[in-house]
Design a protein around this motif. Sequence first.
Motif, PDB file in Angstrom:
ATOM      1  N   UNK A  51       0.884  -1.162   0.000  1.00 57.97           N
ATOM      2  CA  UNK A  51       0.000   0.000   0.000  1.00 57.97           C
ATOM      3  C   UNK A  51       0.925   1.217   0.000  1.00 57.97           C
ATOM      4  N   UNK A  52       0.805   2.054  -1.008  1.00 56.06           N
ATOM      5  CA  UNK A  52       1.667   3.235  -1.133  1.00 56.06           C
ATOM      6  C   UNK A  52       0.823   4.453  -0.793  1.00 56.06           C
ATOM      7  N   UNK A  53       1.286   5.216   0.182  1.00 49.65           N
ATOM      8  CA  UNK A  53       0.541   6.398   0.620  1.00 49.65           C
ATOM      9  C   UNK A  53       1.404   7.640   0.440  1.00 49.65           C
ATOM     10  N   UNK A  78      -4.389  11.148  11.077  1.00 49.90           N
ATOM     11  CA  UNK A  78      -5.137  10.678  12.248  1.00 49.90           C
ATOM     12  C   UNK A  78      -6.645  10.696  12.001  1.00 49.90           C
ATOM     13  N   UNK A  79      -7.118  11.544  11.077  1.00 51.51           N
ATOM     14  CA  UNK A  79      -8.548  11.596  10.765  1.00 51.51           C
ATOM     15  C   UNK A  79      -8.967  10.503   9.780  1.00 51.51           C
ATOM     16  N   UNK A  80      -7.996   9.818   9.180  1.00 53.79           N
ATOM     17  CA  UNK A  80      -8.283   8.771   8.203  1.00 53.79           C
ATOM     18  C   UNK A  80      -7.921   7.370   8.713  1.00 53.79           C
ATOM     19  N   UNK A  81      -7.680   7.238  10.004  1.00 55.03           N
ATOM     20  CA  UNK A  81      -7.292   5.933  10.548  1.00 55.03           C
ATOM     21  C   UNK A  81      -8.369   4.875  10.312  1.00 55.03           C
ATOM     22  N   UNK A  82      -9.645   5.268  10.374  1.00 55.44           N
ATOM     23  CA  UNK A  82     -10.728   4.309  10.131  1.00 55.44           C
ATOM     24  C   UNK A  82     -10.654   3.777   8.703  1.00 55.44           C
ATOM     25  N   UNK A  83     -10.405   4.671   7.741  1.00 54.73           N
ATOM     26  CA  UNK A  83     -10.303   4.278   6.340  1.00 54.73           C
ATOM     27  C   UNK A  83      -9.076   3.389   6.113  1.00 54.73           C
ATOM     28  N   UNK A  84      -7.982   3.700   6.810  1.00 51.94           N
ATOM     29  CA  UNK A  84      -6.727   2.965   6.627  1.00 51.94           C
ATOM     30  C   UNK A  84      -6.673   1.661   7.405  1.00 51.94           C
ATOM     31  N   UNK A  85      -7.600   1.477   8.337  1.00 52.84           N
ATOM     32  CA  UNK A  85      -7.586   0.302   9.214  1.00 52.84           C
ATOM     33  C   UNK A  85      -7.536  -1.016   8.441  1.00 52.84           C
ATOM     34  N   UNK A  86      -8.182  -1.062   7.268  1.00 58.03           N
ATOM     35  CA  UNK A  86      -8.195  -2.306   6.480  1.00 58.03           C
ATOM     36  C   UNK A  86      -6.796  -2.685   5.991  1.00 58.03           C
ATOM     37  N   UNK A  87      -5.850  -1.748   6.041  1.00 54.36           N
ATOM     38  CA  UNK A  87      -4.471  -2.002   5.620  1.00 54.36           C
ATOM     39  C   UNK A  87      -3.528  -2.269   6.795  1.00 54.36           C
ATOM     40  N   UNK A  89      -2.593  -4.727   8.562  1.00 55.42           N
ATOM     41  CA  UNK A  89      -1.705  -5.888   8.561  1.00 55.42           C
ATOM     42  C   UNK A  89      -0.853  -5.978   7.293  1.00 55.42           C
ATOM     43  N   UNK A  90      -1.044  -5.032   6.379  1.00 53.20           N
ATOM     44  CA  UNK A  90      -0.306  -5.051   5.122  1.00 53.20           C
ATOM     45  C   UNK A  90       0.912  -4.131   5.201  1.00 53.20           C
ATOM     46  N   UNK A  91       1.834  -4.347   4.274  1.00 51.72           N
ATOM     47  CA  UNK A  91       2.991  -3.460   4.196  1.00 51.72           C
ATOM     48  C   UNK A  91       2.542  -2.123   3.620  1.00 51.72           C
ATOM     49  N   UNK A  92       2.926  -1.056   4.280  1.00 48.57           N
ATOM     50  CA  UNK A  92       2.580   0.304   3.859  1.00 48.57           C
ATOM     51  C   UNK A  92       3.871   1.064   3.622  1.00 48.57           C
ATOM     52  N   UNK A  93       3.939   1.761   2.491  1.00 52.53           N
ATOM     53  CA  UNK A  93       5.083   2.610   2.180  1.00 52.53           C
ATOM     54  C   UNK A  93       4.590   4.052   2.124  1.00 52.53           C
ATOM     55  N   UNK A  94       5.237   4.904   2.895  1.00 52.13           N
ATOM     56  CA  UNK A  94       4.884   6.317   2.931  1.00 52.13           C
ATOM     57  C   UNK A  94       5.972   7.146   2.258  1.00 52.13           C
ATOM     58  N   UNK A  95       5.549   8.215   1.601  1.00 53.37           N
ATOM     59  CA  UNK A  95       6.527   9.152   1.051  1.00 53.37           C
ATOM     60  C   UNK A  95       5.946  10.554   1.029  1.00 53.37           C
ATOM     61  N   UNK A  96       6.846  11.526   0.973  1.00 55.51           N
ATOM     62  CA  UNK A  96       6.466  12.923   0.822  1.00 55.51           C
ATOM     63  C   UNK A  96       7.546  13.588  -0.025  1.00 55.51           C
ATOM     64  N   UNK A 109       0.734   6.236  12.413  1.00 54.29           N
ATOM     65  CA  UNK A 109       0.241   4.897  12.065  1.00 54.29           C
ATOM     66  C   UNK A 109       0.761   3.842  13.035  1.00 54.29           C
ATOM     67  N   UNK A 110       2.044   3.919  13.361  1.00 55.33           N
ATOM     68  CA  UNK A 110       2.618   2.937  14.297  1.00 55.33           C
ATOM     69  C   UNK A 110       1.953   3.041  15.663  1.00 55.33           C
ATOM     70  N   UNK A 111       1.682   4.250  16.111  1.00 49.67           N
ATOM     71  CA  UNK A 111       1.003   4.429  17.398  1.00 49.67           C
ATOM     72  C   UNK A 111      -0.426   3.907  17.373  1.00 49.67           C
ATOM     73  N   UNK A 112      -1.003   3.820  16.162  1.00 47.76           N
ATOM     74  CA  UNK A 112      -2.369   3.298  16.011  1.00 47.76           C
ATOM     75  C   UNK A 112      -2.374   1.784  15.780  1.00 47.76           C
ATOM     76  N   UNK A 113      -1.192   1.145  15.835  1.00 43.84           N
ATOM     77  CA  UNK A 113      -1.132  -0.306  15.738  1.00 43.84           C
ATOM     78  C   UNK A 113      -0.708  -0.870  14.393  1.00 43.84           C
ATOM     79  N   UNK A 114      -0.339  -0.004  13.454  1.00 45.64           N
ATOM     80  CA  UNK A 114       0.148  -0.499  12.159  1.00 45.64           C
ATOM     81  C   UNK A 114       1.568  -1.018  12.361  1.00 45.64           C
ATOM     82  N   UNK A 115       1.822  -2.242  11.898  1.00 49.03           N
ATOM     83  CA  UNK A 115       3.093  -2.908  12.203  1.00 49.03           C
ATOM     84  C   UNK A 115       4.091  -2.920  11.048  1.00 49.03           C
TER      85      UNK A 115
END
Length: 131
Positions: A51-53, A78-87, A89-96, A109-115
Amino acid sequence: MGNPSTGVTTMKSLIQILVITCALLAGPLWAADSISISELKQAMQSGNTPIIIDVRDEDEYLAGHIPGAILVPAKNVEHHLDMLEKYQKEEIVLYCQSGRRASAAATTLENAGFKHVKLLDGNFPGWQASK
């Protein structure tokens, strides 16, 4: 006069407490693991695209982004954690643009339980340069 060795012991204890406190407060600047652009491209080519964000602002995203990237501006993660919750357990790559916003979003994300959160080495400028 007091015992000089007591002062030395007290000073050592204070220094240890100070060092530990600074380490805990500072924490790592880049909390998440990283992934190289070549590793990301390889994953995309092999059909194992994470998942690329893109955590930049909308105007930056519209000017160009990594194919398949989801736009979630860092200031709104933090306002989109509900939308992102389905991801979660998946690998997520972030960039800016520079890594600062991606790192902040990774921490959220890590504080919200994304591993499985990773930061893209080189961010978007690195991606563009690798074309």
